[in-house]
Design a protein around this motif. Structure first.
Motif, short mmCIF file in Angstrom:
data_model
loop_
_atom_site.label_atom_id
_atom_site.label_comp_id
_atom_site.label_asym_id
_atom_site.label_seq_id
_atom_site.Cartn_x
_atom_site.Cartn_y
_atom_site.Cartn_z
N LEU A 42 0.84 -1.20 0.00
CA LEU A 42 0.00 0.00 0.00
C LEU A 42 0.87 1.24 0.00
O LEU A 42 1.99 1.22 0.50
N THR A 43 0.33 2.33 -0.52
CA THR A 43 0.99 3.62 -0.31
C THR A 43 0.72 4.02 1.14
O THR A 43 -0.24 3.53 1.76
N TYR A 44 1.55 4.89 1.68
CA TYR A 44 1.36 5.30 3.07
C TYR A 44 -0.02 5.95 3.21
O TYR A 44 -0.34 6.88 2.47
N PRO A 45 -0.86 5.46 4.11
CA PRO A 45 -2.25 5.95 4.19
C PRO A 45 -2.36 7.37 4.75
O PRO A 45 -1.56 7.78 5.59
N ASP A 46 -3.36 8.09 4.24
CA ASP A 46 -3.63 9.45 4.72
C ASP A 46 -4.25 9.41 6.11
O ASP A 46 -4.02 10.30 6.92
N SER A 87 6.50 9.96 -1.34
CA SER A 87 5.84 9.12 -2.35
C SER A 87 6.43 7.71 -2.42
O SER A 87 5.78 6.79 -2.91
N ASN A 88 7.67 7.52 -1.95
CA ASN A 88 8.27 6.18 -1.93
C ASN A 88 7.86 5.36 -0.72
O ASN A 88 7.96 4.14 -0.74
N THR A 89 7.42 6.04 0.36
CA THR A 89 7.07 5.34 1.60
C THR A 89 5.93 4.35 1.32
O THR A 89 4.93 4.71 0.71
#
Length: 164
Positions: A42-46, A87-89
């Motif tokens: 997953l991308t790092y969640p908001d 954006s890489n996290t």
């Protein structure tokens, strides 16, 4: 058998002793987790629901398709460098042997590699930032880079998550 300059015992992957691993970065080192343990990336969640009175590396909980998933920043736990959220996290959602889903935050996810696990060297030989009880060993890649195999079960074990 003739040895080449790299002192590799064999150049051919032994599929009986190999498995697929997801590689990722923590600080300056590359690590890997067995692919079957990974549910998704997953991308790092908001939105993360923060939990009071927890360790600073326990970021909180997210709802992942109806399942409540704890998010752990192992970069903080293992002090692999200043944790940057960009954006890489990424969050690697892993499934434990006791069927818990846990998300671990990494600096960057790389790719899937097939590794010959018979060539695994003990971590006591290498000096990783991460204590050896959380690691299975390491392999040297073709480019002579070291890839450390993480024992994800010990990293996210219930005992690790208890209040200290």
């Amino acid at each position: 058998m003739e040895k080449n300059l790299n002192n590799d015992e064999q150049d051919v992957i032994d599929y009986a002793n190999s498995s697929e691993y997801m590689t990722f970065e923590l600080g300056a080192m590359k690590y890997a987790i067995e692919l079957p343990k990974i549910r998704e990336i997953l991308t790092y969640p908001d939105i993360i629901t923060h939990l009071p009175n927890t360790e600073d590396w326990v970021k909180g909980l997210i709802n992942l398709r109806g399942e409540v998933v704890p998010i752990l920043d192992i970069r903080i736990k293992f002090n692999t460098g200043e944790p940057i959220y960009d954006s890489n996290t990424a969050v690697i959602a892993v499934i434990t042997e006791d069927k818990r889903m846990i998300g671990i935050i990494v600096d960057k996810v790389d790719d899937v590699q097939r590794l010959d696990t018979s060539a695994l060297a003990p971590v006591s030989d290498m000096g990783s930032a991460i204590p050896s009880k959380y690691l299975k060993g390491f392999v040297r890649l073709e480019n002579n880079q070291m890839l450390v195999i993480m024992d994800i079960e010990s990293v996210v074990h219930k005992d690790e998550l208890k209040d200290t």
